[in-house]
Scaffold this motif. Structure first.
Motif: not given
Length: 199
Positions: A16-24, A97-107
């Motif tokens: 989760x930490x990596x997901x919201x900082x670096x993207x999937x 310094x994170x983005x929302x989980x939805x933002x990761x998947x949308x990108x």
């Protein structure tokens, strides 16, 4: 908690930490393994594929949000205060310094599996449904200044928050705070969730 459940939780926490900082696409099982001091095989045991991990992560976000809404309901808050608490929840992402989980998947929408897309869509629906209901509750109680359909306003707010979190990574957290203030002003609430007079 059993050793297996503990390991699974640690994997999800690290992911989760990596997901919201670096993207999937920005992390691998090797990153998680190095962080936790385990072998890749231990991660594959719990999550055979990265898509499995993605679905599990998003499912956990959904569970966490349901738990959060239950806690908010038990506090006897006004609709405006509920919205204020939700904005605070989103603010934590910015502060960390994170983005929302939805933002990761949308990108990365085209680069994730349909199962991950579906779980993300479910999370978006959860957020939208809850927020729209609270906004409508606030309209009836005259606790929130609302123009237009509550669901449309909820979608607009979520879009503002998503965009604000993305921009904050480029321009700094002040920009996200400006977005939050615009949302509050539009709804006629203060940062404490109290109705303020229209100017």
């Amino acid at each position: 908690m059993s050793a297996a459940r503990s390991t699974r939780k640690r994997i999800l926490d690290a992911a989760a930490e990596l997901f919201q900082r670096r993207g999937f696409s920005g992390f691998s099982y090797q990153h998680i393994a190095a962080q936790l001091g385990v072998r890749n095989a231990a991660i594959h045991y719990h999550f055979p594929s990265k898509a499995d991990l993605g679905v599990a992560l998003l499912s956990r976000y959904r569970d966490s949000f349901r738990w959060w809404t239950e806690q908010v309901e038990r506090q006897g808050l006004t609709p405006a205060q509920k919205v204020a608490r939700f904005l605070e929840l989103e603010s934590r992402y910015c502060l960390e310094g994170k983005v929302c989980p939805l933002g990761v998947v949308c990108v990365e929408f085209e680069n994730v599996t349909q199962a991950v897309q579906a779980e993300a869509a479910g999370l978006a629906a959860d957020l939208e449904t809850w927020l729209a209901a609270v906004l409508e509750e606030g309209r009836r109680a005259q606790d929130i200044r609302l123009e237009g359909a509550s669901r449309a306003v909820a979608v607009a707010i979520l879009a503002q928050l998503q965009g604000g979190l993305q921009l904050a990574r480029l321009r700094g957290s002040r920009h996200f705070q400006d977005v939050l203030q615009q949302v509050r002003d539009g709804l006629g609430i203060s940062s404490a969730g109290l109705l303020v007079a229209a100017s």
